[in-house]
Design a protein around this motif. Structure first.
Motif, mmCIF file in Angstrom:
data_model
loop_
_atom_site.group_PDB
_atom_site.id
_atom_site.type_symbol
_atom_site.label_atom_id
_atom_site.label_comp_id
_atom_site.label_asym_id
_atom_site.label_seq_id
_atom_site.Cartn_x
_atom_site.Cartn_y
_atom_site.Cartn_z
ATOM 1 N N MET A 161 -3.521 -13.657 -0.233
ATOM 2 C CA MET A 161 -4.475 -13.471 0.859
ATOM 3 C C MET A 161 -3.963 -12.430 1.851
ATOM 4 S SD MET A 161 -6.224 -17.184 1.531
ATOM 5 C CE MET A 161 -4.745 -18.149 1.695
ATOM 6 N N GLN A 162 -2.652 -12.442 2.101
ATOM 7 C CA GLN A 162 -2.074 -11.465 3.023
ATOM 8 C C GLN A 162 -2.193 -10.049 2.487
ATOM 9 O OE1 GLN A 162 -1.073 -12.155 6.064
ATOM 10 N NE2 GLN A 162 -0.468 -10.080 6.503
ATOM 11 N N VAL A 163 -1.841 -9.838 1.212
ATOM 12 C CA VAL A 163 -1.939 -8.482 0.663
ATOM 13 C C VAL A 163 -3.398 -8.023 0.588
ATOM 14 C CG1 VAL A 163 0.263 -8.572 -0.563
ATOM 15 C CG2 VAL A 163 -1.818 -9.191 -1.757
ATOM 16 N N SER A 164 -4.299 -8.955 0.371
ATOM 17 C CA SER A 164 -5.721 -8.613 0.372
ATOM 18 C C SER A 164 -6.170 -8.185 1.764
ATOM 19 C CB SER A 164 -6.536 -9.803 -0.112
ATOM 20 O OG SER A 164 -7.909 -9.527 -0.036
ATOM 21 N N GLN A 165 -5.742 -8.925 2.768
ATOM 22 C CA GLN A 165 -6.100 -8.597 4.143
ATOM 23 C C GLN A 165 -5.537 -7.231 4.544
ATOM 24 O OE1 GLN A 165 -4.847 -11.539 6.979
ATOM 25 N NE2 GLN A 165 -5.629 -10.394 8.707
ATOM 26 N N LEU A 166 -4.329 -6.930 4.066
ATOM 27 C CA LEU A 166 -3.707 -5.640 4.372
ATOM 28 C C LEU A 166 -4.204 -4.525 3.460
ATOM 29 C CD1 LEU A 166 -0.033 -6.864 4.950
ATOM 30 C CD2 LEU A 166 -1.657 -6.071 6.691
ATOM 31 N N ARG A 167 -5.013 -4.900 2.468
ATOM 32 C CA ARG A 167 -5.583 -3.947 1.500
ATOM 33 C C ARG A 167 -4.494 -3.174 0.757
ATOM 34 N NH1 ARG A 167 -10.555 -2.125 5.302
ATOM 35 N NH2 ARG A 167 -11.671 -4.083 5.091
ATOM 36 N N LEU A 168 -3.516 -3.934 0.248
ATOM 37 C CA LEU A 168 -2.409 -3.334 -0.481
ATOM 38 C C LEU A 168 -2.600 -3.496 -1.978
ATOM 39 C CD1 LEU A 168 0.519 -4.771 1.665
ATOM 40 C CD2 LEU A 168 -0.447 -2.464 1.771
ATOM 41 N N THR A 169 -1.957 -2.626 -2.725
ATOM 42 C CA THR A 169 -1.874 -2.768 -4.170
ATOM 43 C C THR A 169 -0.419 -3.100 -4.501
ATOM 44 O OG1 THR A 169 -1.324 -0.449 -4.547
ATOM 45 C CG2 THR A 169 -3.685 -1.032 -4.523
ATOM 46 N N VAL A 170 -0.177 -3.570 -5.701
ATOM 47 C CA VAL A 170 1.189 -3.899 -6.108
ATOM 48 C C VAL A 170 2.118 -2.709 -5.885
ATOM 49 C CG1 VAL A 170 2.644 -4.568 -8.057
ATOM 50 C CG2 VAL A 170 0.408 -5.631 -7.764
ATOM 51 N N GLU A 171 1.607 -1.529 -6.155
ATOM 52 C CA GLU A 171 2.410 -0.314 -6.004
ATOM 53 C C GLU A 171 2.791 -0.026 -4.554
ATOM 54 O OE1 GLU A 171 -0.550 -0.413 -7.661
ATOM 55 O OE2 GLU A 171 0.209 -0.320 -9.711
ATOM 56 N N THR A 172 2.047 -0.561 -3.587
ATOM 57 C CA THR A 172 2.316 -0.270 -2.178
ATOM 58 C C THR A 172 2.973 -1.428 -1.429
ATOM 59 O OG1 THR A 172 0.076 -0.954 -1.498
ATOM 60 C CG2 THR A 172 0.416 1.389 -2.055
ATOM 61 N N TYR A 173 3.171 -2.567 -2.077
ATOM 62 C CA TYR A 173 3.790 -3.725 -1.406
ATOM 63 C C TYR A 173 5.090 -3.343 -0.706
ATOM 64 C CZ TYR A 173 0.910 -7.100 -4.140
ATOM 65 O OH TYR A 173 -0.089 -7.837 -4.710
ATOM 66 N N ALA A 174 6.020 -2.738 -1.431
ATOM 67 C CA ALA A 174 7.369 -2.478 -0.923
ATOM 68 C C ALA A 174 7.390 -1.477 0.228
ATOM 69 C CB ALA A 174 8.271 -2.001 -2.050
ATOM 70 N N PHE A 175 6.320 -0.717 0.417
ATOM 71 C CA PHE A 175 6.266 0.291 1.472
ATOM 72 C C PHE A 175 5.582 -0.203 2.740
ATOM 73 C CE2 PHE A 175 6.200 2.511 -2.635
ATOM 74 C CZ PHE A 175 7.417 3.164 -2.540
ATOM 75 N N SER A 176 5.100 -1.441 2.728
ATOM 76 C CA SER A 176 4.344 -1.969 3.857
ATOM 77 C C SER A 176 5.252 -2.717 4.837
ATOM 78 C CB SER A 176 3.258 -2.928 3.356
ATOM 79 O OG SER A 176 2.649 -3.584 4.444
ATOM 80 N N ALA A 177 5.370 -2.167 6.049
ATOM 81 C CA ALA A 177 6.158 -2.826 7.092
ATOM 82 C C ALA A 177 5.518 -4.148 7.508
ATOM 83 C CB ALA A 177 6.297 -1.903 8.299
ATOM 84 N N GLU A 178 4.191 -4.180 7.539
ATOM 85 C CA GLU A 178 3.488 -5.406 7.933
ATOM 86 C C GLU A 178 3.732 -6.522 6.920
ATOM 87 O OE1 GLU A 178 2.005 -2.436 7.622
ATOM 88 O OE2 GLU A 178 1.093 -1.942 9.544
#
Length: 64
Positions: free
Chosen positions: A13-30
């Motif tokens: 739910m958090q990654v969906s809210q942040l609109r992230l993809t698996v490829e961008t998880y590690a680059f997200s400070a939030e």
């Protein structure tokens, strides 16, 4: 935002809210901040914890 499935984890739910993809998880400070705060409460993929060197409490039972 469309309704979230009841089968989603808090992490999903958090990654969906942040609109992230698996490829961008590690680059997200939030996401990293959220994972650090919630590492002992919710499922977080082990590979991501390893990437950020975040350690979880191995004994969550409270028995010592």
């Amino acid at each position: 935002m469309p309704p979230v499935s009841i089968l989603c984890t808090e992490f999903e739910m958090q990654v969906s809210q942040l609109r992230l993809t698996v490829e961008t998880y590690a680059f997200s400070a939030e996401l990293r901040t959220w994972c650090e705060r919630n590492r002992n409460r919710f499922y977080i993929p082990e590979w991501l914890l390893d990437e950020w060197e975040i350690r979880v409490n191995a004994d969550l039972t409270g028995a010592a």
